[in-house]
Design a protein around this motif. Structure first.
Motif, PDB file in Angstrom:
ATOM      1  N   PRO A 255      -4.733  10.927   8.433  1.00 10.59           N
ATOM      2  CA  PRO A 255      -4.714  11.678   9.693  1.00 10.59           C
ATOM      3  C   PRO A 255      -5.054  10.770  10.876  1.00 10.59           C
ATOM      4  N   GLY A 256      -4.380  11.020  11.989  1.00  9.14           N
ATOM      5  CA  GLY A 256      -4.591  10.210  13.181  1.00  9.14           C
ATOM      6  C   GLY A 256      -3.625   9.041  13.297  1.00  9.14           C
ATOM      7  N   THR A 257      -2.880   8.773  12.205  1.00 12.86           N
ATOM      8  CA  THR A 257      -1.877   7.714  12.284  1.00 12.86           C
ATOM      9  C   THR A 257      -0.535   8.352  12.637  1.00 12.86           C
ATOM     10  N   ASN A 258       0.504   7.548  12.691  1.00 10.18           N
ATOM     11  CA  ASN A 258       1.815   7.977  13.161  1.00 10.18           C
ATOM     12  C   ASN A 258       2.584   8.734  12.064  1.00 10.18           C
ATOM     13  N   LEU A 259       2.492  10.063  12.071  1.00  7.87           N
ATOM     14  CA  LEU A 259       3.186  10.889  11.082  1.00  7.87           C
ATOM     15  C   LEU A 259       4.692  10.707  11.180  1.00  7.87           C
ATOM     16  N   LYS A 260       5.219  10.661  12.407  1.00  6.69           N
ATOM     17  CA  LYS A 260       6.661  10.515  12.605  1.00  6.69           C
ATOM     18  C   LYS A 260       7.151   9.207  11.970  1.00  6.69           C
ATOM     19  N   GLY A 261       6.432   8.133  12.200  1.00  2.00           N
ATOM     20  CA  GLY A 261       6.799   6.843  11.599  1.00  2.00           C
ATOM     21  C   GLY A 261       6.722   6.880  10.081  1.00  2.00           C
ATOM     22  N   TRP A 262       5.690   7.546   9.555  1.00  2.00           N
ATOM     23  CA  TRP A 262       5.511   7.682   8.114  1.00  2.00           C
ATOM     24  C   TRP A 262       6.685   8.438   7.504  1.00  2.00           C
TER      25      TRP A 262
ATOM     26  N   ILE B  27      11.147  17.653  12.157  1.00  2.00           N
ATOM     27  CA  ILE B  27      12.418  17.877  11.453  1.00  2.00           C
ATOM     28  C   ILE B  27      13.647  17.558  12.305  1.00  2.00           C
ATOM     29  N   PRO B  28      13.721  17.969  13.581  1.00  2.82           N
ATOM     30  CA  PRO B  28      14.925  17.625  14.356  1.00  2.82           C
ATOM     31  C   PRO B  28      15.133  16.103  14.478  1.00  2.82           C
ATOM     32  N   ASN B  29      14.052  15.356  14.624  1.00  2.00           N
ATOM     33  CA  ASN B  29      14.162  13.903  14.712  1.00  2.00           C
ATOM     34  C   ASN B  29      14.625  13.311  13.375  1.00  2.00           C
ATOM     35  N   LEU B  30      14.069  13.836  12.286  1.00  2.00           N
ATOM     36  CA  LEU B  30      14.472  13.366  10.961  1.00  2.00           C
ATOM     37  C   LEU B  30      15.957  13.656  10.723  1.00  2.00           C
TER      38      LEU B  30
ATOM     39  N   ALA C 275      -4.169  21.276   5.732  1.00  2.00           N
ATOM     40  CA  ALA C 275      -2.800  21.510   5.245  1.00  2.00           C
ATOM     41  C   ALA C 275      -1.962  22.203   6.310  1.00  2.00           C
ATOM     42  N   TYR C 276      -2.611  23.127   7.062  1.00  2.00           N
ATOM     43  CA  TYR C 276      -1.887  23.843   8.116  1.00  2.00           C
ATOM     44  C   TYR C 276      -1.449  22.886   9.220  1.00  2.00           C
ATOM     45  N   ASP C 277      -2.336  22.009   9.681  1.00  2.00           N
ATOM     46  CA  ASP C 277      -1.993  21.032  10.716  1.00  2.00           C
ATOM     47  C   ASP C 277      -0.871  20.128  10.237  1.00  2.00           C
ATOM     48  N   PHE C 278      -0.995  19.663   8.998  1.00  2.00           N
ATOM     49  CA  PHE C 278       0.016  18.775   8.442  1.00  2.00           C
ATOM     50  C   PHE C 278       1.365  19.493   8.411  1.00  2.00           C
ATOM     51  N   ARG C 279       1.369  20.743   7.962  1.00  2.00           N
ATOM     52  CA  ARG C 279       2.613  21.516   7.867  1.00  2.00           C
ATOM     53  C   ARG C 279       3.254  21.684   9.245  1.00  2.00           C
ATOM     54  N   SER C 280       2.474  22.061  10.246  1.00  2.00           N
ATOM     55  CA  SER C 280       3.042  22.292  11.572  1.00  2.00           C
ATOM     56  C   SER C 280       3.551  20.986  12.185  1.00  2.00           C
ATOM     57  N   GLU C 281       2.829  19.903  11.989  1.00  2.00           N
ATOM     58  CA  GLU C 281       3.308  18.608  12.498  1.00  2.00           C
ATOM     59  C   GLU C 281       4.563  18.167  11.761  1.00  2.00           C
ATOM     60  N   LEU C 282       4.586  18.409  10.459  1.00  2.00           N
ATOM     61  CA  LEU C 282       5.754  18.076   9.643  1.00  2.00           C
ATOM     62  C   LEU C 282       6.980  18.832  10.150  1.00  2.00           C
ATOM     63  N   LEU C 283       6.815  20.110  10.416  1.00  2.00           N
ATOM     64  CA  LEU C 283       7.926  20.930  10.904  1.00  2.00           C
ATOM     65  C   LEU C 283       8.410  20.479  12.275  1.00  2.00           C
ATOM     66  N   SER C 284       7.510  19.994  13.108  1.00  2.00           N
ATOM     67  CA  SER C 284       7.905  19.588  14.456  1.00  2.00           C
ATOM     68  C   SER C 284       8.778  18.329  14.466  1.00  2.00           C
TER      69      SER C 284
ATOM     70  N   ALA D 246      26.695  16.204   7.833  1.00  2.00           N
ATOM     71  CA  ALA D 246      25.598  17.155   8.028  1.00  2.00           C
ATOM     72  C   ALA D 246      24.980  17.614   6.707  1.00  2.00           C
ATOM     73  N   ASP D 247      25.807  17.900   5.704  1.00  2.00           N
ATOM     74  CA  ASP D 247      25.251  18.388   4.443  1.00  2.00           C
ATOM     75  C   ASP D 247      24.419  17.318   3.747  1.00  2.00           C
ATOM     76  N   ARG D 248      24.906  16.076   3.758  1.00  2.00           N
ATOM     77  CA  ARG D 248      24.137  14.988   3.143  1.00  2.00           C
ATOM     78  C   ARG D 248      22.889  14.684   3.952  1.00  2.00           C
ATOM     79  N   ALA D 249      22.975  14.793   5.280  1.00  2.00           N
ATOM     80  CA  ALA D 249      21.801  14.567   6.126  1.00  2.00           C
ATOM     81  C   ALA D 249      20.745  15.624   5.850  1.00  2.00           C
ATOM     82  N   ASP D 250      21.170  16.874   5.721  1.00  2.00           N
ATOM     83  CA  ASP D 250      20.223  17.947   5.417  1.00  2.00           C
ATOM     84  C   ASP D 250      19.559  17.726   4.058  1.00  2.00           C
ATOM     85  N   ASP D 251      20.344  17.286   3.081  1.00  2.00           N
ATOM     86  CA  ASP D 251      19.775  16.992   1.757  1.00  2.00           C
ATOM     87  C   ASP D 251      18.751  15.860   1.846  1.00  2.00           C
TER      88      ASP D 251
END
Length: 183
Positions: free
Chosen positions: A51-58, A14-17, A3-12, A28-33
């Motif tokens: 795990p091991g697949t493309n989280l960013k793509g997912w 966010i700027p791309n999302l 869960a920790y790895d997933f959380r840290s990768e998820l947070l990394s 900006a407000d709708r994008a943040d939502d």
């Protein structure tokens, strides 16, 4: 993936999302939502991620699907396609770069949605054609074609004829390239 790895990768991611969401919704407000809803859904469904697949793509796929769901819900909202209401809320930029960016935003928003989406995924978000095709659920050739048509349309809309038509002007280049004489 813990869960920790997933959380840290998820947070990394966010700027791309957020950048992708901004390109889709333009506010900006709708994008943040949209990003927040994507993160909530991803966290809720983290056990379905392999795990091991493309989280960013997912995550981009979740964001894209959420965007389409919201679009269907908003069909009854008043739209502002000409930007008349938005123009009254904005101020005129003071620098040429800001004007160029406004022109670019207008031009990119005039692209068909599928072309804009492909261009943002490949050009701005750094996805390969293969990854973008997977996110959009279409063939690689389709993505390449959409990106090519989008670039051509932007060049036409912005009246760009060569590399010197965009980027810093001659004065800015001169200032950036200036080196002070040795003392």
């Amino acid at each position: 993936m813990t869960a920790y790895d997933f959380r840290s990768e998820l947070l990394s991611v966010i700027p791309n999302l957020r950048a992708f969401a901004m390109s889709l919704v333009g506010a900006a407000d709708r994008a943040d939502d949209l990003v927040q809803e994507t993160l909530v859904r991803a966290w809720d469904k983290r056990d379905t991620f392999t795990p091991g697949t493309n989280l960013k793509g997912w995550l981009f796929t979740i964001l894209r699907n959420e965007f389409y769901s919201q679009m269907r819900k908003r069909k009854r909202e008043v739209s502002d396609p000409e930007g008349a209401m938005a123009a009254r809320l904005s101020t005129h930029p003071e620098q040429v770069g800001k004007l160029d960016m406004e022109d670019f935003k207008t031009a990119i928003s005039s692209l068909p949605h599928d072309q804009r989406e492909a261009l943002i995924l490949v050009g701005a978000s750094g996805f390969s054609y293969e990854e973008a095709a997977e996110i959009c659920g279409c063939a690689i050739g389709t993505i390449k074609s959409r990106v090519s048509r989008a670039r051509a349309q932007l060049a036409t809309t912005l009246k760009l004829e060569g590399d010197g038509e965009f980027g810093p002007d001659a004065v800015a280049v001169g200032v950036m390239n200036f080196s002070s004489p040795a003392a």
